[in-house]
Design an enzyme around this catalytic site. Sequence first.
Site, PDB file in Angstrom:
ATOM      1  CG  MET A  76       7.942 -17.367   7.266  1.00  0.00           C
ATOM      2  SD  MET A  76       6.410 -16.481   7.625  1.00  0.00           S
ATOM      3  CE  MET A  76       5.537 -16.680   6.084  1.00  0.00           C
TER       4      MET A  76
ATOM      5  CG  ASP B 157      10.443 -11.988  10.737  1.00  0.00           C
ATOM      6  OD1 ASP B 157       9.897 -13.098  10.626  1.00  0.00           O
ATOM      7  OD2 ASP B 157      10.311 -11.073   9.895  1.00  0.00           O
TER       8      ASP B 157
ATOM      9  N   GLY C  30       0.783  -1.233   0.000  1.00  0.00           N
ATOM     10  CA  GLY C  30       0.000   0.000   0.000  1.00  0.00           C
ATOM     11  C   GLY C  30       0.811   1.277   0.000  1.00  0.00           C
TER      12      GLY C  30
ATOM     13  NE  ARG D  55      10.366 -40.304   2.245  1.00  0.00           N
ATOM     14  CZ  ARG D  55       9.078 -40.349   1.958  1.00  0.00           C
ATOM     15  NH1 ARG D  55       8.203 -39.704   2.718  1.00  0.00           N
ATOM     16  NH2 ARG D  55       8.653 -41.015   0.924  1.00  0.00           N
TER      17      ARG D  55
ATOM     18  NE  ARG E 281       9.869 -37.319  -1.132  1.00  0.00           N
ATOM     19  CZ  ARG E 281       8.685 -37.894  -1.084  1.00  0.00           C
ATOM     20  NH1 ARG E 281       7.699 -37.322  -0.418  1.00  0.00           N
ATOM     21  NH2 ARG E 281       8.480 -39.047  -1.669  1.00  0.00           N
TER      22      ARG E 281
ATOM     23  NE  ARG F 170      11.613  -8.882   7.482  1.00  0.00           N
ATOM     24  CZ  ARG F 170      11.824  -7.596   7.389  1.00  0.00           C
ATOM     25  NH1 ARG F 170      11.810  -7.001   6.225  1.00  0.00           N
ATOM     26  NH2 ARG F 170      12.047  -6.877   8.467  1.00  0.00           N
TER      27      ARG F 170
HETATM   28  O1  F6P Z   1       8.056 -10.383   8.662  1.00  0.00           O
HETATM   29  C1  F6P Z   1       7.202 -11.425   8.929  1.00  0.00           C
HETATM   30  C2  F6P Z   1       7.158 -12.403   7.798  1.00  0.00           C
HETATM   31  O2  F6P Z   1       6.313 -13.462   8.143  1.00  0.00           O
HETATM   32  C3  F6P Z   1       8.528 -12.902   7.349  1.00  0.00           C
HETATM   33  O3  F6P Z   1       9.048 -13.900   8.191  1.00  0.00           O
HETATM   34  C4  F6P Z   1       8.215 -13.369   5.951  1.00  0.00           C
HETATM   35  O4  F6P Z   1       9.354 -13.332   5.118  1.00  0.00           O
HETATM   36  C5  F6P Z   1       7.211 -12.356   5.490  1.00  0.00           C
HETATM   37  O5  F6P Z   1       6.614 -11.808   6.646  1.00  0.00           O
HETATM   38  C6  F6P Z   1       6.146 -12.934   4.598  1.00  0.00           C
HETATM   39  O6  F6P Z   1       5.268 -11.917   4.225  1.00  0.00           O
HETATM   40  P1  F6P Z   1       4.018 -12.147   3.263  1.00  0.00           P
HETATM   41  O7  F6P Z   1       2.910 -12.664   4.120  1.00  0.00           O
HETATM   42  O8  F6P Z   1       3.717 -10.802   2.726  1.00  0.00           O
HETATM   43  O9  F6P Z   1       4.435 -13.136   2.240  1.00  0.00           O
END
Ligand code: F6P
Length: 367
Positions: free
Chosen positions: A186, A144, A80, A179, A285, A188
């Site tokens: 997540m 994060d 946005g 396996r 996997r 970042r």
């Molecule tokens: O910052 C929080 C987060 O969940 C990150 O860990 C991840 O990279 C990102 O947001 C994912 O964002 P979206 O939901 O926009 O794909």
Amino acid sequence: MNTEKQKVIGVLTSGGDCPGLNAVLRGVVCAAHNLGWKVIGFYDGYEGLLEEDMHVELTLQTTEGIMQRGGTILGTTNRGHFVSKTGPGNKARISPEVMTTAKATLARLNIDALITIGGDGSLTTSQQLYESGIRVIGVPKTIDNDLEATAMTFGFDSAVACVADGLDRLHTTARAHKRVMIIEVMGRHAGWIALYGGLAGGADAILIPEIPFNFDKLADFIRRRTEAGNASTLVVVAEGATPKGGKEQYHATGAGEFRLGGVGDTVARELDHRLNRPRLVKEIRTCVLGHLQRGGDPTTLDRILGTRFGVKAVDLIAEEKFGQMVSYQNYQILSVPIASAVRRLKTVAPDSQMVETCRAVGISFGD
Ligand code: F6P
């Protein structure tokens, strides 16, 4: 201007959602109610400041029972008009027209101060609003846990619990099929979720952005485990992890935040080359945990932290400490300038006690 007793405050949730946002909103409303203040919630993050009808009065009644629920009753967005971070290190200015409209909305609703609940990008926006004269209080949020100036953000503990639960489930199927399972999580550019979730879930290897890994070393580690008689191996890969000398992997680089992802499949492919040529040693996997980590109800810790943050944000308005962000330090909720929280990301120190603890229980970082 409103008198102290009749203050009207605004609140919004911005950026990616996380468990605990509703706990903050309820905390804000309860604390404001005690002071006789009115609370206006804006829908869809900062976007709610741009439209006539994108807000609602929040009361004790409309926030009843929300603390236990994930998501946010106000809605949110990390896209946005107010996106202030477009990629690692990049910052964008909010346009003067957008700023003028936001200010006009706040003035029309007689908002004395605005509480913004957001992560790194959203707080960068808050700082810009503050610098342009809006009385802002920031509340740090992100699964994060990568924000400077607070020991922890709410949402992180819930995400870690999700990773640990995912690993618990993968353990049984991995062992049954002998396996190697790669689980991409997540976080970042920070490895907090992978590190804490990996330790709690009994991972055998954890790959994080702060410790570049080596495919050959990771393959050797798995080979040794197999030779020692271990049936399966679980590898947690943070979405921002990179091989030594390599680059982060992205799904897309469209408008707004860059979307990290795909390193899990790369790790699986490279391990396959090393472990399964010429003969099959291990079937490998990948499981991408994705938005499961952001969904669901908050843990007890996140409910408590969120509530404490919300109450403290109202205290800061009462004390007129604008431009501040609530911060968790040494079991206390204090405050710091928003600017100090967005200066740089908080990442895992490769020589930290947490990393050493992982190594001590045999976890490999692939280095
Ligand atoms: O910052 C929080 C987060 O969940 C990150 O860990 C991840 O990279 C990102 O947001 C994912 O964002 P979206 O939901 O926009 O794909």
